[in-house]
Write an enzyme that holds these catalytic residues in place. Structure first.
Site, PDB file in Angstrom:
ATOM      1  N   CYS A 129      21.981  19.534 -52.410  1.00  0.00           N
ATOM      2  CA  CYS A 129      20.709  20.253 -52.579  1.00  0.00           C
ATOM      3  C   CYS A 129      20.886  21.766 -52.549  1.00  0.00           C
ATOM      4  O   CYS A 129      19.967  22.503 -52.904  1.00  0.00           O
ATOM      5  CB  CYS A 129      19.713  19.815 -51.517  1.00  0.00           C
ATOM      6  SG  CYS A 129      19.340  18.066 -51.622  1.00  0.00           S
ATOM      7  N   HIS A 271      14.274  25.130 -51.226  1.00  0.00           N
ATOM      8  CA  HIS A 271      14.564  23.768 -51.686  1.00  0.00           C
ATOM      9  C   HIS A 271      13.418  22.871 -51.232  1.00  0.00           C
ATOM     10  O   HIS A 271      13.027  22.887 -50.057  1.00  0.00           O
ATOM     11  CB  HIS A 271      15.898  23.317 -51.079  1.00  0.00           C
ATOM     12  CG  HIS A 271      16.133  21.852 -51.192  1.00  0.00           C
ATOM     13  ND1 HIS A 271      16.034  21.175 -52.395  1.00  0.00           N
ATOM     14  CD2 HIS A 271      16.436  20.912 -50.246  1.00  0.00           C
ATOM     15  CE1 HIS A 271      16.290  19.896 -52.181  1.00  0.00           C
ATOM     16  NE2 HIS A 271      16.529  19.705 -50.897  1.00  0.00           N
ATOM     17  N   ASN A 301      11.848  15.406 -53.694  1.00  0.00           N
ATOM     18  CA  ASN A 301      13.093  16.163 -53.572  1.00  0.00           C
ATOM     19  C   ASN A 301      14.005  15.801 -54.750  1.00  0.00           C
ATOM     20  O   ASN A 301      14.563  14.704 -54.793  1.00  0.00           O
ATOM     21  CB  ASN A 301      13.733  15.813 -52.225  1.00  0.00           C
ATOM     22  CG  ASN A 301      15.055  16.525 -51.999  1.00  0.00           C
ATOM     23  OD1 ASN A 301      15.647  17.074 -52.928  1.00  0.00           O
ATOM     24  ND2 ASN A 301      15.536  16.488 -50.774  1.00  0.00           N
TER      25      ASN A 301
HETATM   26  O1  UT7 Z   1      17.670  17.718 -49.150  1.00  0.00           O
HETATM   27  C1  UT7 Z   1      17.671  17.300 -47.837  1.00  0.00           C
HETATM   28  C2  UT7 Z   1      17.244  15.875 -47.832  1.00  0.00           C
HETATM   29  N1  UT7 Z   1      16.812  15.337 -46.585  1.00  0.00           N
HETATM   30  C3  UT7 Z   1      15.735  15.792 -45.907  1.00  0.00           C
HETATM   31  O2  UT7 Z   1      15.084  16.739 -46.247  1.00  0.00           O
HETATM   32  C4  UT7 Z   1      15.344  14.986 -44.696  1.00  0.00           C
HETATM   33  C5  UT7 Z   1      14.660  15.814 -43.632  1.00  0.00           C
HETATM   34  N2  UT7 Z   1      13.941  14.909 -42.725  1.00  0.00           N
HETATM   35  C6  UT7 Z   1      12.679  14.522 -42.983  1.00  0.00           C
HETATM   36  O3  UT7 Z   1      12.072  14.940 -43.959  1.00  0.00           O
HETATM   37  C7  UT7 Z   1      12.041  13.573 -41.992  1.00  0.00           C
HETATM   38  O4  UT7 Z   1      12.921  13.344 -40.919  1.00  0.00           O
HETATM   39  C8  UT7 Z   1      11.646  12.207 -42.631  1.00  0.00           C
HETATM   40  C9  UT7 Z   1      10.484  12.388 -43.582  1.00  0.00           C
HETATM   41  C10 UT7 Z   1      12.814  11.580 -43.371  1.00  0.00           C
HETATM   42  C11 UT7 Z   1      11.199  11.243 -41.541  1.00  0.00           C
HETATM   43  O5  UT7 Z   1      10.098  11.807 -40.835  1.00  0.00           O
HETATM   44  P1  UT7 Z   1      10.124  11.829 -39.231  1.00  0.00           P
HETATM   45  O6  UT7 Z   1       8.840  12.416 -38.822  1.00  0.00           O
HETATM   46  O7  UT7 Z   1      11.380  12.527 -38.799  1.00  0.00           O
HETATM   47  O8  UT7 Z   1      10.154  10.300 -38.887  1.00  0.00           O
HETATM   48  P2  UT7 Z   1      11.175   9.519 -37.941  1.00  0.00           P
HETATM   49  O9  UT7 Z   1      12.471   9.297 -38.623  1.00  0.00           O
HETATM   50  O10 UT7 Z   1      11.164  10.178 -36.588  1.00  0.00           O
HETATM   51  O11 UT7 Z   1      10.439   8.128 -37.794  1.00  0.00           O
HETATM   52  C12 UT7 Z   1       9.197   8.005 -37.092  1.00  0.00           C
HETATM   53  C13 UT7 Z   1       8.705   6.581 -37.264  1.00  0.00           C
HETATM   54  C14 UT7 Z   1       9.757   5.525 -36.959  1.00  0.00           C
HETATM   55  O12 UT7 Z   1       9.087   4.424 -36.356  1.00  0.00           O
HETATM   56  P3  UT7 Z   1       9.199   4.171 -34.770  1.00  0.00           P
HETATM   57  O13 UT7 Z   1      10.667   4.001 -34.513  1.00  0.00           O
HETATM   58  O14 UT7 Z   1       8.637   5.396 -34.145  1.00  0.00           O
HETATM   59  O15 UT7 Z   1       8.381   2.946 -34.596  1.00  0.00           O
HETATM   60  C15 UT7 Z   1      10.227   5.094 -38.321  1.00  0.00           C
HETATM   61  O16 UT7 Z   1      10.710   3.786 -38.354  1.00  0.00           O
HETATM   62  O17 UT7 Z   1       8.302   6.371 -38.615  1.00  0.00           O
HETATM   63  C16 UT7 Z   1       8.963   5.213 -39.127  1.00  0.00           C
HETATM   64  N3  UT7 Z   1       9.195   5.424 -40.542  1.00  0.00           N
HETATM   65  C17 UT7 Z   1       8.303   5.092 -41.493  1.00  0.00           C
HETATM   66  N4  UT7 Z   1       7.098   4.520 -41.420  1.00  0.00           N
HETATM   67  C18 UT7 Z   1       6.435   4.329 -42.579  1.00  0.00           C
HETATM   68  C19 UT7 Z   1      10.287   6.007 -41.133  1.00  0.00           C
HETATM   69  N5  UT7 Z   1      10.105   6.047 -42.471  1.00  0.00           N
HETATM   70  C20 UT7 Z   1       8.895   5.485 -42.711  1.00  0.00           C
HETATM   71  C21 UT7 Z   1       8.161   5.248 -43.883  1.00  0.00           C
HETATM   72  N6  UT7 Z   1       6.928   4.660 -43.772  1.00  0.00           N
HETATM   73  N7  UT7 Z   1       8.608   5.581 -45.112  1.00  0.00           N
END
Ligand code: UT7
Length: 345
Positions: A129, A271, A301
């Site tokens: 990225c 980005h 993205n």
């Molecule tokens: O170019 C660089 C590319 N990568 C990035 O930019 C990634 C940067 N990170 C992010 O954008 C965020 O970390 C994400 C959007 C990927 C995830 O958001 P988050 O607020 O960090 O969520 P999390 O990983 O802390 O997950 C929170 C909860 C979890 O459930 P529990 O364990 O609290 O019950 C996940 O299982 O949300 C759950 N979860 C979802 N629920 C519904 C994770 N993905 C999803 C989903 N739909 N798609």
């Protein structure tokens, strides 16, 4: 003979003292196929509400069989060349930032051939990225060094081919697309104000698209690893923490180095990874929301494509104007990150 005389003539036009960079055109291309959040929720356990509130993304574009990186990059480059109003024979360098080439040996020469840029050299550059930003910086150094006069820098990626469409933590983020800028050397001014770039391979495991390394035999006692890749693996929380820490730091360092301040900036073009990352970086640098460009709601993205895709949209709808100061930053797998300060025009 024609090649040599053309090249000589172009290079003779450059005054090798005080060479600066000028931005002449932008272009972009996205595939037609739209994958909405609602449609993704038919595949994995997620919802439009969750994706929108955690990322700002509503939909993304997905390549079908005709839309590979070569095709998308070619179409973006062509529109940038049209805006710049360049004769294709005058392009010296085509730099393609991509992690998903149509041909692992490099896709830039195919783009060169499709464009008919017979006097150019073309090659790929990979930095995920951060790729477009690293390519833009590389191009600027070729221009300032006097090696080339006209360069097309392309960012294009097709991550949909490498996403695990059963992993809801990552598949919601990515889309496909391409963007390009046409930039040239000038001895009148320098609109490439400054840059900084960084990598940290120790944290590389936070975001990978690793090779598969299946062990197979050529003949008895001689093994080889067959080619292929595993889907994208991502520790979303760690990548998020990395981005909201490092991006403000590198931009702040760049402002101090160039003696500019965040108040001088007309547009922050980051980005496009997550709206919450954009907001957090803006808050830390005290750049108001109206100056932070965002189109990830429509495209998600698109990896190396996000920055030129965003810039092209803003240039074509007259938001970015001549002489606007743009602070831009790319960040992602590697881990890698960088920033550049430019003036449009
Ligand atoms: O170019 C660089 C590319 N990568 C990035 O930019 C990634 C940067 N990170 C992010 O954008 C965020 O970390 C994400 C959007 C990927 C995830 O958001 P988050 O607020 O960090 O969520 P999390 O990983 O802390 O997950 C929170 C909860 C979890 O459930 P529990 O364990 O609290 O019950 C996940 O299982 O949300 C759950 N979860 C979802 N629920 C519904 C994770 N993905 C999803 C989903 N739909 N798609």
């Amino acid at each position: 003979m024609t090649y040599i005389s053309n090249k000589k003539k172009l290079l003779e036009e450059i005054n090798f003292n005080q060479i600066g960079v000028s931005f002449k055109g932008s272009g972009s291309y996205v595939p037609d196929q739209i994958l909405t959040n609602q449609k993704i929720s038919q595949k994995v356990d997620t919802s439009d509400e969750w994706i929108k509130s955690r990322t700002g993304i509503s939909e993304r574009r997905i390549s079908n069989l005709g839309d590979n990186v070569t095709e998308m990059g070619y179409k973006a480059a062509l529109t940038a060349i049209e805006m710049a109003n360049w004769d294709i024979e005058t392009v010296d360098l085509i730099l393609l930032a991509t992690s998903t080439p149509h041909d692992l040996f490099g896709s830039a020469p195919s783009i060169q051939a499709k464009l008919g840029a017979n006097n150019a050299v073309a090659f790929d550059l990979t930095a995920a990225c951060s790729g477009f930003l690293f390519a833009l910086i590389t191009a600027s150094q070729f221009l300032k060094g006097g090696s080339f006069k006209r360069v097309i820098v392309i960012g294009a990626d097709q991550l949909s081919s490498f996403v695990d469409w059963n992993d809801r933590r990552s598949c919601i983020l990515f889309g496909d697309g391409a963007g390009a800028l046409a930039i040239e050397a000038t001895n009148e001014y320098d609109n490439f104000i400054g840059f900084d770039m960084s990598t940290d391979g120790k944290r590389g495991s936070f975001l990978n698209l690793p090779s598969k390394n299946n062990k197979e035999k050529i003949i008895d006692n001689i093994d080889f690893s067959s080619g292929g890749f595993s889907p994208i693996q991502m520790n979303g929380q760690e990548v998020y923490k990395f981005a909201v820490r490092e991006v403000p730091l590198i931009l702040d360092k760049l402002f101090r180095k160039t003696k500019y301040s965040s108040e001088d900036v007309n547009w922050l073009v980051l980005h496009q990874a997550n709206q919450r990352i954009l907001d957090s970086v803006g808050d830390k640098l005290k750049i108001p929301k109206e100056k932070i460009l965002s189109n990830l709601e429509k495209f998600g993205n698109t990896s190396a494509a996000t920055i030129p895709l965003m810039m092209d949209e803003a240039i074509r709808n007259n938001r970015i104007r001549q002489n606007d100061i743009i602070a831009t930053s790319g960040f992602g797998a590697g881990l890698s990150w960088g920033a550049a300060l430019i003036k449009w025009g």
